[in-house]
Design an enzyme around this catalytic site. Structure first.
Site, PDB file in Angstrom:
ATOM      1  N   LYS A 288     -26.776  33.383  27.797  1.00  0.00           N
ATOM      2  CA  LYS A 288     -26.563  33.129  26.377  1.00  0.00           C
ATOM      3  C   LYS A 288     -26.265  31.628  26.195  1.00  0.00           C
ATOM      4  O   LYS A 288     -25.458  31.072  26.934  1.00  0.00           O
ATOM      5  CB  LYS A 288     -25.377  33.949  25.887  1.00  0.00           C
ATOM      6  CG  LYS A 288     -25.341  34.242  24.424  1.00  0.00           C
ATOM      7  CD  LYS A 288     -24.329  35.369  24.140  1.00  0.00           C
ATOM      8  CE  LYS A 288     -24.476  35.914  22.750  1.00  0.00           C
ATOM      9  NZ  LYS A 288     -23.637  37.086  22.502  1.00  0.00           N
ATOM     10  N   GLU A 373     -17.908  51.864  17.693  1.00  0.00           N
ATOM     11  CA  GLU A 373     -16.956  52.086  16.594  1.00  0.00           C
ATOM     12  C   GLU A 373     -16.550  53.562  16.491  1.00  0.00           C
ATOM     13  O   GLU A 373     -15.409  53.882  16.170  1.00  0.00           O
ATOM     14  CB  GLU A 373     -17.566  51.618  15.272  1.00  0.00           C
ATOM     15  CG  GLU A 373     -17.650  50.093  15.121  1.00  0.00           C
ATOM     16  CD  GLU A 373     -18.831  49.461  15.818  1.00  0.00           C
ATOM     17  OE1 GLU A 373     -19.639  50.188  16.413  1.00  0.00           O
ATOM     18  OE2 GLU A 373     -18.940  48.212  15.789  1.00  0.00           O
ATOM     19  N   ARG A 401     -20.743  53.753  10.399  1.00  0.00           N
ATOM     20  CA  ARG A 401     -21.245  54.669  11.438  1.00  0.00           C
ATOM     21  C   ARG A 401     -20.141  55.545  12.016  1.00  0.00           C
ATOM     22  O   ARG A 401     -20.422  56.464  12.769  1.00  0.00           O
ATOM     23  CB  ARG A 401     -21.951  53.916  12.551  1.00  0.00           C
ATOM     24  CG  ARG A 401     -21.130  53.002  13.373  1.00  0.00           C
ATOM     25  CD  ARG A 401     -21.913  52.488  14.581  1.00  0.00           C
ATOM     26  NE  ARG A 401     -23.268  52.065  14.232  1.00  0.00           N
ATOM     27  CZ  ARG A 401     -24.133  51.563  15.113  1.00  0.00           C
ATOM     28  NH1 ARG A 401     -23.800  51.444  16.370  1.00  0.00           N
ATOM     29  NH2 ARG A 401     -25.332  51.183  14.744  1.00  0.00           N
TER      30      ARG A 401
HETATM   31  C1  TPP Z   1     -22.489  48.455  15.103  1.00  0.00           C
HETATM   32  C2  TPP Z   1     -22.253  46.988  15.306  1.00  0.00           C
HETATM   33  N1  TPP Z   1     -21.040  46.580  15.736  1.00  0.00           N
HETATM   34  C3  TPP Z   1     -20.783  45.272  15.892  1.00  0.00           C
HETATM   35  C4  TPP Z   1     -21.753  44.331  15.641  1.00  0.00           C
HETATM   36  C5  TPP Z   1     -21.430  42.852  15.763  1.00  0.00           C
HETATM   37  N2  TPP Z   1     -22.246  42.239  16.807  1.00  0.00           N
HETATM   38  C6  TPP Z   1     -23.325  41.550  16.529  1.00  0.00           C
HETATM   39  S1  TPP Z   1     -24.072  40.950  17.869  1.00  0.00           S
HETATM   40  C7  TPP Z   1     -22.858  41.599  18.883  1.00  0.00           C
HETATM   41  C8  TPP Z   1     -22.897  41.401  20.350  1.00  0.00           C
HETATM   42  C9  TPP Z   1     -24.209  41.897  20.872  1.00  0.00           C
HETATM   43  O1  TPP Z   1     -24.224  41.717  22.271  1.00  0.00           O
HETATM   44  P1  TPP Z   1     -25.603  41.974  22.996  1.00  0.00           P
HETATM   45  O2  TPP Z   1     -26.205  43.223  22.527  1.00  0.00           O
HETATM   46  O3  TPP Z   1     -25.324  41.840  24.441  1.00  0.00           O
HETATM   47  O4  TPP Z   1     -26.549  40.808  22.475  1.00  0.00           O
HETATM   48  P2  TPP Z   1     -26.447  39.245  22.802  1.00  0.00           P
HETATM   49  O5  TPP Z   1     -25.742  38.634  21.604  1.00  0.00           O
HETATM   50  O6  TPP Z   1     -25.660  39.095  24.070  1.00  0.00           O
HETATM   51  O7  TPP Z   1     -27.862  38.781  22.928  1.00  0.00           O
HETATM   52  C10 TPP Z   1     -21.941  42.290  18.129  1.00  0.00           C
HETATM   53  C11 TPP Z   1     -20.747  42.981  18.687  1.00  0.00           C
HETATM   54  C12 TPP Z   1     -23.009  44.803  15.196  1.00  0.00           C
HETATM   55  N3  TPP Z   1     -23.996  43.940  14.875  1.00  0.00           N
HETATM   56  N4  TPP Z   1     -23.231  46.113  15.052  1.00  0.00           N
HETATM   57 MG    MG Z   2     -25.354  40.291  25.681  1.00  0.00          MG
END
Ligand code: TPP
Ligand code: MG
Ligand code: DXP
Length: 648
Positions: A288, A373, A401
């Site tokens: 990242k 969640e 959700r």
């Molecule tokens: C249901 C839900 N909970 C929380 C979020 C907030 N959120 C957005 S991106 C993220 C992290 C995602 O991590 P990952 O899937 O590993 O993707 P990366 O950013 O590392 O590419 C979170 C917690 C969300 N978008 N949807």
């Molecule tokens: Mg990730």
């Protein structure tokens, strides 16, 4: 005009076919140009810079191997789709996440290459499974579906529901790419993360084998024999070092780990997966923030989501202002010091929801459940049963959700759980799936649940303290994104309801009390109910109305669910009532108060103002409140219209 920031190859790439026409060297050059473009442009607009820097090579390889839009590529959460947008003809990032500009997520309106628009994590695999099943029935032969899901999103339960179903169809032409950068915001938690870490750490092992292959095979037959022995060892070691069981036991073919920044290696794996003839999981290791030092060095979240920055340093252009989140962060620590039974729960968003300070001081009293969640709410009900008081901090939109868990685990069991909803109401630039606009309407049907919408810092602190004192039902405290509004102290409390002001035209304008009682009786008596952060809007509207000779009283009940009887008694004294809230108006707080008032015999005019039940496109909060007619002048107009009707 596109903002300058890229040269050469990127300028020429308009479609995936252009990507497929590139040589390896050109593709590598394209990756470099894309990184330059992303840093230069997202530094100006803000956005998800870190996630997108991590998927440059992966996205190029995806479009080299798959033929979008005939093949379908879906991105989980969608915050990492900027590169995909660049490769599918969208290079004007100058108004990213702004009105009329590119969405920060995939958008069908923007492109035929985009499918999943919502920014809610862990849904892509279900989308992919459904699309693949549909193509099997209707889509014609050899249409592939690829889902890109992050390691964080893979901690969401829905992803595992989908994997269970995907694995059941042995000839599903479906490829699941795990974009594993080891982080959500912070390092990804849980057993899955450990498993992926195990798989990931064998990358060195894989590199060693690659070295062996190149070096030993050059050593003639002894060397080849040595390599074969080594390779034979690999299978055994893999099973020991890389417990593939989890995925392969599900019936999923696993490929990886692959260096996600090696275009050739990723493309090779994707081609193998595409040709496999069944569901395949390709485990890609990425970084990242890759290629931009300030992001790579950002230990908090690798520039997961940034505001405008100085590109040279990565430092923010505007310092972050004291906001609602900061108030929560400060008060929950104070509460934690007084109450050792209070614990905090986050769904992979410790810092964004303001729990970092609590975690620093009480590391054993914070639980990060991952992007889960539903689990957060129900495990909190369990914690409550076990004698602690959990405070579950989420973004309001993500509670959607977990509605059933609130209803059937927390409320049915009368669990003393406190749910804190940040980003409640209009957030704006993150698009329709991020506005926290449904919580009050949804939670209004939950028996026993108490919900507070504080209007300023003092009422937030007070509401939080009261919430954690309630042990026999769920409590919710919700507030918006951004800076806290002005202090709005009550000048009076009537029937338990905070009165923010009484503007009587004669007194307000300093006029002598020269109105006779009869005239006073004729004037409409107006009550404005400002809910939460919209209280300041009601106060401003009242000042406008009073200047025109209208008597107005403004109240702001902090606890808005269930509707307080004292508020209904107070309403009975007025002829025109207007409520305003930062949530959907349908079945919102205003309509609940209005219905209860009517049942209690109110016969005046009750106007409910709030957000329309629609998906509100990305824009700024102010632009959206303007569009929704939720400015002070709009409220004053509503009162004038009601007064005219009443007068005639
Ligand atoms: C249901 C839900 N909970 C929380 C979020 C907030 N959120 C957005 S991106 C993220 C992290 C995602 O991590 P990952 O899937 O590993 O993707 P990366 O950013 O590392 O590419 C979170 C917690 C969300 N978008 N949807
Ligand atoms: Mg990730
Ligand atoms: C994609 C996602 O869900 C988060 O990254 C979100 O965009 C963060 O929103 P804030 O910027 O309001 O914290």
């Amino acid at each position: 005009m596109n903002r300058e920031g890229y040269v050469g190859i990127l300028r020429r790439v308009k479609t995936p076919a252009d990507v497929r026409g590139l040589s390896t060297a050109q593709a590598v050059q394209l990756a470099a140009e894309i990184r330059t473009f992303l840093v230069k442009n997202v530094a100006i607009t803000g956005g998800h810079l870190g996630p997108n820097l991590g998927v440059v090579e992966l996205t190029i390889a995806l479009h080299q191997v798959f033929d979008s839009p005939r093949d379908t590529i879906v991105f989980d959460t969608g915050h990492q789709a900027y590169v995909h947008k660049l490769l599918t003809g969208r290079s004007d990032f100058s108004s990213l996440r702004q009105r009329e500009g590119l969405s920060g997520y995939p958008s069908r309106q923007e492109s035929e290459h985009d499918v999943v628009e919502n920014s809610h994590a862990s849904t892509a695999l279900s989308w992919a499974d459904g699309i693949a099943r549909g193509y099997r029935l209707r889509g014609g032969p050899n249409r592939h579906v690829v889902a890109v899901i992050g390691d964080g999103a893979l901690t969401g339960g829905m992803a595992w529901e989908a994997l269970n179903n995907i694995a059941a169809v042995k000839d599903h032409p479906l490829v699941v790419v795990i974009n594993d950068n080891g982080r959500s915001y912070a390092p990804t938690i849980g057993g899955l993360a450990h498993h992926l870490d195990t798989l990931r750490t064998t990358r060195g092992y894989e590199n060693f084998l690659d070295w062996g292959k190149k070096t030993l095979k050059r050593g003639g037959s002894p060397g080849r024999l040595a390599y074969e022995a080594l390779h034979g060892l690999k299978k055994g070691l893999r099973d020991v070092v890389m417990p593939l069981g989890m995925f392969e036991d599900l019936g999923l073919k696993y490929m990886g780990p692959i260096d996600g920044h090696d275009i050739v290696a990723v493309a090779r794996a994707l081609r193998r997966a595409k040709d496999f003839g069944g569901p395949v999981l390709v485990h890609v290791i990425t970084e990242k923030g890759r290629g931009y030092t300030p992001a790579e060095k950002d230990t908090a979240d690798r520039f997961h989501g940034i505001g405008p920055i100085h590109p040279e340093t990565g430092l923010p252009i505007a310092p972050s202002r004291f906001g609602w989140t900061s108030v929560f962060s400060d008060e929950i620590v104070k509460i934690g010091r007084e109450r050792d039974d209070v614990v905090a729960v986050t769904a992979a968003m410790l810092r964004p929801v303001g729990l970092a300070a609590f975690a620093d001081e009480f590391p054993d009293r914070v639980m990060d459940v991952g992007i889960a969640e539903q689990h957060a709410i129900t495990s909190a009900a369990g914690m409550s049963f076990a004698g602690v008081h959990p405070v579950v901090a989420l973004y309001a939109t993500f509670l959607n959700r977990a509605f059933d868990q609130v209803l059937m685990d927390a409320a049915l069991h009368r669990a003393g759980v406190t749910i804190v909803l940040d980003r409640a109401g209009v957030t704006g630039d993150d698009g329709p799936s991020h506005n926290g606009m449904w919580d009050m309407a949804l939670l209004g049907v939950v028996p026993g649940l108490r919900l507070a919408a504080p209007r300023d810092e003092a009422t937030l602190r007070a509401a939080l303290r009261e919430a954690v004192s309630v042990e026999d039902r769920p409590t919710v405290v919700r507030y918006p994104k951004g800076p806290v509004g002005p202090a709005l102290p009550a000048i009076d409390i009537v029937n338990g309801v905070d009165v923010l002001g009484r503007w009587q035209a004669k007194e307000y304008r300093g006029e002598a009390a020269n109105r006779d009682a009869a005239a006073a009786e004729e004037r409409p008596r107006v009550l404005l109910i400002g809910i939460g952060a919209m209280a300041v809007t009601a106060v401003t509207a009242a000042e406008d109305l009073a200047a025109e000779g209208v008597d107005v009283t403004v109240v702001s009940p902090t606890w808005v669910l269930p509707v307080a009887g004292g508020l209904l008694d107070l309403i009975a004294d007025y002829s025109i009532v207007l409520s305003v809230e930062d949530g959907v108006v349908d079945q919102g707080i205003g309509e609940r108060i209005s219905a209860a008032a009517t049942r209690a015999g109110f016969t005046g005019t009750f106007v409910c103002r709030g957000l329309a039940s629609e998906f509100i496109e990305h824009s700024t909060r102010v632009q959206i409140l303007t569009d929704q007619r939720l400015l002070p002048a709009d409220l004053a107009d509503e009162v004038r219209r009601a007064a005219e009707v009443e007068a005639n």
